[in-house]
Design a protein around this motif. Sequence first.
Motif, PDB file in Angstrom:
ATOM      1  N   PRO A 159       0.834  -1.328  -0.006  1.00 44.62           N
ATOM      2  CA  PRO A 159       0.031   0.190  -0.066  1.00 44.62           C
ATOM      3  C   PRO A 159       0.850   1.213   0.079  1.00 44.62           C
ATOM      4  O   PRO A 159       2.032   1.342   0.481  1.00 44.62           O
ATOM      5  N   ASP A 160       0.420   2.287  -0.721  1.00 42.85           N
ATOM      6  CA  ASP A 160       1.152   3.449  -0.706  1.00 42.85           C
ATOM      7  C   ASP A 160       1.558   3.905   0.733  1.00 42.85           C
ATOM      8  O   ASP A 160       2.761   4.504   0.940  1.00 42.85           O
ATOM      9  N   GLN A 161       0.715   3.765   1.774  1.00 46.44           N
ATOM     10  CA  GLN A 161       0.987   4.213   3.058  1.00 46.44           C
ATOM     11  C   GLN A 161       2.292   3.738   3.578  1.00 46.44           C
ATOM     12  O   GLN A 161       2.985   4.126   4.693  1.00 46.44           O
ATOM     13  N   MET A 162       2.464   2.284   3.351  1.00 46.51           N
ATOM     14  CA  MET A 162       3.886   1.547   3.566  1.00 46.51           C
ATOM     15  C   MET A 162       4.912   1.903   2.921  1.00 46.51           C
ATOM     16  O   MET A 162       5.697   1.033   2.674  1.00 46.51           O
ATOM     17  N   ARG A 163       4.888   2.702   1.850  1.00 43.16           N
ATOM     18  CA  ARG A 163       5.947   2.792   0.842  1.00 43.16           C
ATOM     19  C   ARG A 163       6.728   4.473   0.907  1.00 43.16           C
ATOM     20  O   ARG A 163       6.441   5.259   0.006  1.00 43.16           O
ATOM     21  N   PRO A 164       7.492   4.644   1.867  1.00 47.83           N
ATOM     22  CA  PRO A 164       8.227   5.820   1.889  1.00 47.83           C
ATOM     23  C   PRO A 164       9.254   5.825   1.004  1.00 47.83           C
ATOM     24  O   PRO A 164       9.756   6.858   0.886  1.00 47.83           O
ATOM     25  N   LEU A 165       9.750   4.850   0.469  1.00 47.62           N
ATOM     26  CA  LEU A 165      11.013   4.528  -0.169  1.00 47.62           C
ATOM     27  C   LEU A 165      10.686   5.351  -1.504  1.00 47.62           C
ATOM     28  O   LEU A 165       9.738   5.250  -2.021  1.00 47.62           O
ATOM     29  N   SER A 166      11.708   6.124  -2.217  1.00 53.52           N
ATOM     30  CA  SER A 166      11.361   6.767  -3.536  1.00 53.52           C
ATOM     31  C   SER A 166      11.701   5.572  -4.733  1.00 53.52           C
ATOM     32  O   SER A 166      12.270   4.608  -4.474  1.00 53.52           O
ATOM     33  N   ASP A 167      10.933   6.291  -5.800  1.00 50.92           N
ATOM     34  CA  ASP A 167      11.149   5.238  -6.931  1.00 50.92           C
ATOM     35  C   ASP A 167      12.564   5.127  -7.292  1.00 50.92           C
ATOM     36  O   ASP A 167      13.326   6.009  -7.230  1.00 50.92           O
ATOM     37  N   GLY A 168      12.841   3.720  -7.832  1.00 53.52           N
ATOM     38  CA  GLY A 168      14.044   3.583  -8.245  1.00 53.52           C
ATOM     39  C   GLY A 168      14.480   2.017  -8.181  1.00 53.52           C
ATOM     40  O   GLY A 168      13.687   1.194  -8.081  1.00 53.52           O
ATOM     41  N   VAL A 169      15.872   1.769  -8.451  1.00 58.41           N
ATOM     42  CA  VAL A 169      16.184   0.465  -8.526  1.00 58.41           C
ATOM     43  C   VAL A 169      17.261   0.260  -7.357  1.00 58.41           C
ATOM     44  O   VAL A 169      18.103   0.952  -7.280  1.00 58.41           O
ATOM     45  N   TYR A 170      16.996  -1.090  -6.942  1.00 65.15           N
ATOM     46  CA  TYR A 170      17.957  -1.109  -5.623  1.00 65.15           C
ATOM     47  C   TYR A 170      18.303  -2.869  -5.475  1.00 65.15           C
ATOM     48  O   TYR A 170      17.730  -3.575  -6.050  1.00 65.15           O
ATOM     49  N   GLY A 171      19.370  -2.815  -4.995  1.00 67.13           N
ATOM     50  CA  GLY A 171      20.051  -4.243  -4.544  1.00 67.13           C
ATOM     51  C   GLY A 171      19.582  -4.393  -3.300  1.00 67.13           C
ATOM     52  O   GLY A 171      19.430  -3.737  -2.328  1.00 67.13           O
ATOM     53  N   ALA A 172      19.104  -5.367  -3.116  1.00 68.19           N
ATOM     54  CA  ALA A 172      18.326  -5.986  -2.065  1.00 68.19           C
ATOM     55  C   ALA A 172      18.332  -7.397  -1.527  1.00 68.19           C
ATOM     56  O   ALA A 172      18.776  -8.313  -2.305  1.00 68.19           O
ATOM     57  N   TYR A 173      17.830  -7.892  -0.401  1.00 67.41           N
ATOM     58  CA  TYR A 173      17.611  -9.140  -0.122  1.00 67.41           C
ATOM     59  C   TYR A 173      16.245  -9.731  -0.130  1.00 67.41           C
ATOM     60  O   TYR A 173      15.523  -8.979   0.624  1.00 67.41           O
ATOM     61  N   ALA A 174      15.820 -10.868  -0.586  1.00 66.91           N
ATOM     62  CA  ALA A 174      14.344 -11.268  -0.528  1.00 66.91           C
ATOM     63  C   ALA A 174      14.315 -12.310   0.334  1.00 66.91           C
ATOM     64  O   ALA A 174      15.013 -13.384   0.281  1.00 66.91           O
ATOM     65  N   HIS A 175      13.301 -12.457   1.288  1.00 68.94           N
ATOM     66  CA  HIS A 175      13.331 -13.519   2.290  1.00 68.94           C
ATOM     67  C   HIS A 175      11.944 -14.284   1.939  1.00 68.94           C
ATOM     68  O   HIS A 175      10.837 -13.756   1.918  1.00 68.94           O
ATOM     69  N   VAL A 176      12.074 -15.583   1.458  1.00 70.20           N
ATOM     70  CA  VAL A 176      10.927 -16.356   1.074  1.00 70.20           C
ATOM     71  C   VAL A 176      11.221 -17.827   1.858  1.00 70.20           C
ATOM     72  O   VAL A 176      12.384 -18.230   1.683  1.00 70.20           O
ATOM     73  N   ASP A 177      10.122 -18.146   2.583  1.00 68.31           N
ATOM     74  CA  ASP A 177      10.154 -19.553   2.985  1.00 68.31           C
ATOM     75  C   ASP A 177      11.301 -19.585   3.945  1.00 68.31           C
ATOM     76  O   ASP A 177      11.940 -20.793   3.939  1.00 68.31           O
ATOM     77  N   GLY A 178      11.561 -18.596   4.781  1.00 72.25           N
ATOM     78  CA  GLY A 178      12.797 -18.743   5.485  1.00 72.25           C
ATOM     79  C   GLY A 178      14.229 -18.617   5.201  1.00 72.25           C
ATOM     80  O   GLY A 178      15.088 -18.670   5.872  1.00 72.25           O
ATOM     81  N   LYS A 179      14.253 -18.463   3.725  1.00 71.82           N
ATOM     82  CA  LYS A 179      15.462 -18.442   3.182  1.00 71.82           C
ATOM     83  C   LYS A 179      15.719 -17.137   2.725  1.00 71.82           C
ATOM     84  O   LYS A 179      14.779 -16.451   2.168  1.00 71.82           O
ATOM     85  N   ARG A 180      17.016 -16.710   2.570  1.00 72.73           N
ATOM     86  CA  ARG A 180      17.253 -15.347   2.035  1.00 72.73           C
ATOM     87  C   ARG A 180      17.904 -15.290   0.830  1.00 72.73           C
ATOM     88  O   ARG A 180      19.120 -16.316   0.607  1.00 72.73           O
ATOM     89  N   TYR A 181      17.643 -14.470  -0.254  1.00 73.29           N
ATOM     90  CA  TYR A 181      18.182 -14.483  -1.677  1.00 73.29           C
ATOM     91  C   TYR A 181      18.490 -13.138  -2.058  1.00 73.29           C
ATOM     92  O   TYR A 181      18.001 -12.081  -1.528  1.00 73.29           O
TER      93      TYR A 181
END
Length: 307
Positions: free
Chosen positions: A214-236
Amino acid sequence: MAQIYKADETFDRGYFQGASCAFGVFDGVHRGHRFLLSCAQDTARQNDGKSIALTFDIDPDEMFHAQRLRKLMSNEERLEMLAQTGVDAVVALPFTREFAASSPEEFLVRTFGTGVPAHLHVGFDFHFGAKAAGAVPELRTWADGHGMQVHAHDLKSEDGAPITATRIRLLLADGKLDEANHLLGRPYFMTGIVRPGRGEGADMGIRTANLEVPDQMRPLSDGVYGAYAHVDGKRYKAAVNVGVAATFADRATATCEVHILDFDGDIYGQYMKVEFMKWLRPMRAFDDISELIAAVQANIDWVRENL
């Protein structure tokens, strides 16, 4: 993890008696908040009492400034993170319009009842009661008559500027992720449910998970980022596109698209957490698809080599 209590009409306010409380909204549970909580833990140990994180069940700005509010985390995430800080308990006051309309003295009486804490830790800019009429001097006056010691702390970073959720939100909005993460004391994250996207990524051979935020939960500016995604207890490792995809602006909506490196599972409908580590580039339109694919691949290569 500490117990989380909702301070409704069934809650025994005698629980506060003799305790050391840190009081605040605590959006982001940032470094300033953690210092405040550690101070409450210190006085609790010194007096053989409980340490309590005292907060609200919602961010008060959700009631009064919902349209412009950009929260650093959900209320549930905030309470859960507070419970993991080492305090003995988290107490969430139900924030209603009736409660918000209380005079400063009524606010304190309704908050503590007869179970007044021994110590209360707040920031220097702490305000309470209707129209934020109460401040630290009024709090100390009331506390002196009820056997409570008030500790007002100056929550500043190394540069002498206050550590506040508002400051962190502004840094995120400006794309200054490194500074924001430093003040948070952890990577900024978004969470949400993975939904089917527009499909262009799959057509280009670069699948993305479309995170519903939701917009209310998105203070981050538009752009492309390097990140970690957590899925099923694993980090990618992940390359993440936040905002409207400019090349497809005629049919795109604001979103968070996550390309998870070395992952090929079906995660539609699942919960995902994305930790943002590095701002890579702004959003921009590309002249053709081949140019877009080359840019996306460069982002993926950077993430693979540097995270």
